[in-house]
Design a protein around this motif. Structure first.
Motif, PDB file in Angstrom:
ATOM      1  N   MET A   1      50.766 -58.945  28.867  1.00  0.00           N
ATOM      2  CA  MET A   1      49.960 -57.783  28.705  1.00  0.00           C
ATOM      3  C   MET A   1      51.008 -56.442  28.951  1.00  0.00           C
ATOM      4  N   GLN A   2      50.588 -55.687  27.837  1.00  0.00           N
ATOM      5  CA  GLN A   2      51.317 -54.324  28.015  1.00  0.00           C
ATOM      6  C   GLN A   2      50.714 -53.175  28.239  1.00  0.00           C
ATOM      7  N   THR A   3      49.513 -53.112  27.790  1.00  0.00           N
ATOM      8  CA  THR A   3      48.604 -52.015  27.629  1.00  0.00           C
ATOM      9  C   THR A   3      47.280 -52.434  28.575  1.00  0.00           C
ATOM     10  N   VAL A   4      46.824 -51.587  29.217  1.00  0.00           N
ATOM     11  CA  VAL A   4      45.666 -51.524  29.884  1.00  0.00           C
ATOM     12  C   VAL A   4      44.511 -50.456  29.414  1.00  0.00           C
ATOM     13  N   ILE A   5      43.479 -50.901  28.821  1.00  0.00           N
ATOM     14  CA  ILE A   5      42.314 -49.985  28.388  1.00  0.00           C
ATOM     15  C   ILE A   5      41.394 -49.691  29.606  1.00  0.00           C
ATOM     16  N   PHE A   6      41.079 -48.692  30.133  1.00  0.00           N
ATOM     17  CA  PHE A   6      40.291 -48.582  31.134  1.00  0.00           C
ATOM     18  C   PHE A   6      38.716 -47.697  30.747  1.00  0.00           C
ATOM     19  N   ASP A   7      37.865 -48.666  30.939  1.00  0.00           N
ATOM     20  CA  ASP A   7      36.548 -47.658  30.949  1.00  0.00           C
ATOM     21  C   ASP A   7      36.437 -46.773  31.909  1.00  0.00           C
ATOM     22  N   MET A   8      35.450 -45.826  31.757  1.00  0.00           N
ATOM     23  CA  MET A   8      35.562 -44.909  33.060  1.00  0.00           C
ATOM     24  C   MET A   8      34.342 -44.965  34.275  1.00  0.00           C
ATOM     25  N   ASP A   9      33.256 -44.642  33.707  1.00  0.00           N
ATOM     26  CA  ASP A   9      32.352 -44.794  34.789  1.00  0.00           C
ATOM     27  C   ASP A   9      32.009 -45.969  35.020  1.00  0.00           C
ATOM     28  N   GLY A  10      31.818 -46.231  36.477  1.00  0.00           N
ATOM     29  CA  GLY A  10      32.006 -47.630  37.001  1.00  0.00           C
ATOM     30  C   GLY A  10      33.235 -48.302  37.211  1.00  0.00           C
ATOM     31  N   VAL A  11      34.219 -47.574  36.500  1.00  0.00           N
ATOM     32  CA  VAL A  11      35.628 -48.340  36.617  1.00  0.00           C
ATOM     33  C   VAL A  11      36.637 -47.444  37.520  1.00  0.00           C
ATOM     34  N   LEU A  12      36.781 -45.937  36.884  1.00  0.00           N
ATOM     35  CA  LEU A  12      37.392 -45.154  37.672  1.00  0.00           C
ATOM     36  C   LEU A  12      36.710 -44.181  38.684  1.00  0.00           C
TER      37      LEU A  12
END
Length: 219
Positions: A1-12
């Motif tokens: 895996m080379q890319t991480v896609i983050f959600d924001m609310d509840g994750v960051l």
């Protein structure tokens, strides 16, 4: 895996208490008796999508955009005045570790551009992310996969090398519908979420690192 896609609310961050306060102040102004059960169904949906649902369900006369702006005013005031608002434990260390090891980071959130921008500025996160995607730009909210499909298309690496980190039932479903590997974050701030579709579930960001994520592989 080379890319991480983050959600924001509840994750960051956990903006849910701020959103809830803003929504229910505005519901009072609109004369709506939204129950906790109905509100729970809004998890993972964009504000625009929520107000379109409310307009249709309650036959509201106000334009959707007008209601979105009114709720946003309540949210922005609460956002700026909440002194204990911070990143969730361990997520800054994870972001820094991923960035240090050369993994690309994207954000794909149902939140508005305005809210995403406020979070990026308050916590100085913008330099870590190559792209910031908002649910405002998509006709349908998660679990529709469009936002994650777009994020994967923008990433430097192919979709098979992209992993999503999500905390909600709708978010995990959207990631899997987009054909992406998904890590479910079992957060105390996102109760009653079904993460069973996720490929991996963690309860603490200390369980993740750049080395572990890079080594993940689709079966």
């Amino acid at each position: 895996m080379q890319t991480v896609i983050f959600d924001m609310d509840g994750v960051l961050v956990d903006t849910e208490p701020v959103h809830r306060y803003a929504y229910f102040r505005h519901f009072e102004e609109l004369g709506l008796a939204v129950t906790d059960a109905e509100y729970a169904t809004f998890t993972g949906r964009s504000t625009k999508n929520v107000y379109q649902h409310l307009k249709d369900h309650y036959t509201l006369a106000q334009p959707v955009e007008e209601m979105v702006l009114a709720k946003r005013e309540h949210f922005n005031r609460a956002f700026d005045e909440k002194p204990d608002f911070d990143l969730l434990p361990g997520v800054r260390a994870l972001i820094e570790d991923l960035h240090r090891h050369g993994l690309e980071l994207l954000l794909a959130s149902s939140a508005s551009h305005s809210t995403i921008g406020r979070v990026m500025r308050r916590f100085e996160l913008a330099p870590y992310f190559s792209h910031l995607l908002s649910g405002e730009d998509f006709a349908r909210s998660k679990p529709d996969p469009a936002i994650f499909a777009r994020a994967a298309a923008l990433a430097r690496s192919p979709a098979a090398e992209c992993v999503v980190i999500e905390d909600s039932t709708n978010g995990v479903a959207a990631a899997k519908a987009a054909g992406l590997y998904c890590i479910g974050y079992d957060s105390i701030h996102s109760p009653s979420q079904d993460l069973r579709l996720a490929d991996l579930v963690v309860a603490d960001f200390g369980e993740l690192s750049a080395a572990r994520i890079a080594a993940l592989a689709v079966d």
